[in-house]
Write a protein that holds these residues in place. Structure first.
Motif, mmCIF file in Angstrom:
data_model
loop_
_atom_site.group_PDB
_atom_site.id
_atom_site.type_symbol
_atom_site.label_atom_id
_atom_site.label_comp_id
_atom_site.label_asym_id
_atom_site.label_seq_id
_atom_site.Cartn_x
_atom_site.Cartn_y
_atom_site.Cartn_z
ATOM 1 N N ARG A 60 0.753 -1.152 -0.021
ATOM 2 C CA ARG A 60 0.030 0.010 -0.161
ATOM 3 C C ARG A 60 0.981 1.326 0.160
ATOM 4 N N LYS A 62 1.331 5.545 -0.639
ATOM 5 C CA LYS A 62 0.612 6.787 -0.290
ATOM 6 C C LYS A 62 1.688 7.894 -1.108
ATOM 7 N N GLN A 89 -2.667 -0.930 -3.580
ATOM 8 C CA GLN A 89 -3.458 0.267 -3.342
ATOM 9 C C GLN A 89 -2.426 1.444 -3.341
ATOM 10 N N THR A 91 -2.928 5.755 -2.783
ATOM 11 C CA THR A 91 -3.658 6.538 -2.356
ATOM 12 C C THR A 91 -2.972 8.022 -2.346
ATOM 13 N N ASP A 112 -6.899 4.813 -5.285
ATOM 14 C CA ASP A 112 -7.832 3.974 -4.452
ATOM 15 C C ASP A 112 -8.375 4.957 -3.327
ATOM 16 N N GLY A 113 -8.042 6.345 -3.552
ATOM 17 C CA GLY A 113 -8.585 7.168 -2.401
ATOM 18 C C GLY A 113 -7.683 8.545 -2.461
ATOM 19 N N ASN A 115 -7.048 11.885 -0.056
ATOM 20 C CA ASN A 115 -7.482 12.824 1.292
ATOM 21 C C ASN A 115 -7.197 14.186 1.023
ATOM 22 N N THR A 152 -13.169 9.806 -0.728
ATOM 23 C CA THR A 152 -12.537 11.163 -0.636
ATOM 24 C C THR A 152 -12.870 11.320 0.897
ATOM 25 N N GLY A 221 -9.184 2.975 6.335
ATOM 26 C CA GLY A 221 -7.982 3.379 5.630
ATOM 27 C C GLY A 221 -6.861 2.811 6.066
#
Ligand code: SAM
Ligand code: SF4
Length: 322
Positions: A60, A62, A89, A91, A112-113, A115, A152, A221
């Protein structure tokens, strides 16, 4: 992989730039620390690190900054990261200013998302906190993200004096599937000078408005947020209380700064210089994997935010990526 305390580490944050188009007063009020471009890892180098990370079970990712969307080619980088074998993933954490036109493409490539950081719920407060009159563009970014079908969330840092803004920020979760997460200020960089209210103070304010607000056991998350639900809210309220409640025994992450320093813990300045490896000729996958493995194994047991003298991290949050 597991570190020496048995914690499973499966998440890494890539800070792809130290530049930003805002000047949040608790983060980089003076536009601090602009690294020369050649000191930043190239996207190719980030992808090499990602390939090594995947071998260790880090699946995952970020993408953060500074403001990641100000770095040219960020969207294509996300697409390449997302399609790397083993990556499950990806994000993005962004201030949202540049998000609106990019949201459809980000959704299409499988992000995947998102923030979005938003510490104020009106234009004047926003400008006072960030130094720029860009509130409307962040809201456009939020709407575009939702319209594109991206998962979101809003991240709101609990700045001193923010008590009056908590309810207006929480209202973003009222009619839409947006999680609003309140984050205690961490004593890193400028944050050390701006301690704000803690989780209990915020919960008190929220419960006066939504008395049925109750904790829910949901994983929503990668992070340590505690989530709360109410019949009056579509999204959840999240509280991230790294300072008042240590959650280091559940820590699942490491961080890579824009200049290639692999940081095993937010609190300490020490790390492994992956850029030196990548550019020193020792950039084969096995060597990189071994360097990551060693750094993760030696991850400190806990942060030391409660002991200012022990905090060795001197960098700004904009260099580290949050
Ligand atoms: N520019 C992007 C943004 O603002 O979302 C990404 C980078 S920013 C450094 C990542 C996150 O760190 C933001 O949500 C920001 O509010 C948060 N942050 C910065 N300084 C902080 C501090 N001292 N304590 C807690 N959060 C902080
Ligand atoms: Fe920029 Fe994000 Fe720091 Fe604000 S918090 S100055 S948007 S990097």
């Amino acid at each position: 992989m597991k570190d020496r305390f048995g914690r499973g580490i499966d998440y890494i944050r890539f800070s792809i730039t130290d530049r930003c188009n805002l000047r949040c007063r608790y983060c980089m009020p003076d536009g601090v620390g602009l690294e020369r471009h050649e000191n930043l890892l190239t996207y190719e180098e980030f992808l090499q690190v990602a390939a090594a990370a995947v071998r260790l079970g880090i699946t995952r990712f970020k993408v953060t900054g500074g403001e990641p969307l100000v770095r040219r080619g960020c969207t294509e980088f996300i697409a390449r990261l997302k399609s790397l074998p083993g990556v499950e993933q990806v994000t993005l954490t962004t201030n949202g200013v540049l998000l609106a036109p990019l949201a459809p493409r980000l959704a299409a490539l499988g992000l995947d998302g998102v923030n979005i950081s938003l510490d104020a719920a009106d234009p004047a407060d926003f400008t006072a906190i960030t130094g720029f009159d860009q509130y409307a563009r962040v809201l456009e970014g939020l709407e575009a993200s939702l319209a594109a079908g991206l998962k979101t969330k809003l991240n709101c840092v609990l700045l001193p004096g923010c008590e009056g803004r908590v309810l207006t920020l929480a209202r973003f979760a009222q009619d839409r599937p947006v999680d609003v997460r309140f984050i205690e200020v961490m004593p890193i960089g400028e944050g050390a000078r701006t301690p704000g209210p803690d989780r209990e103070a915020v919960l008190h304010i929220l419960k006066e408005r939504w008395p049925d607000l109750h904790p829910v056991e949901e994983i929503r998350g990668n992070g340590p947020a505690h989530y709360y639900a109410s019949g009056g809210l579509t999204g959840r309220i999240g509280l991230i209380d790294a300072v008042s409640h240590k959650f280091c025994e559940r820590c699942n992450r490491v961080r890579l700064t824009s200049t290639g320093l692999l940081k095993p813990c937010l609190c300490y300045g020490e790390g492994t210089d992956l850029r030196a490896l990548l550019r020193g000729g020792k950039n084969d996958l096995d060597t990189l994997t071994e360097a990551l493995q060693q750094a993760i194994w030696n991850k400190p047991r806990a942060h030391c935010f409660d002991d200012a003298a022990a905090i060795t991290e001197q960098k700004k949050m904009s260099e580290i990526g949050g």
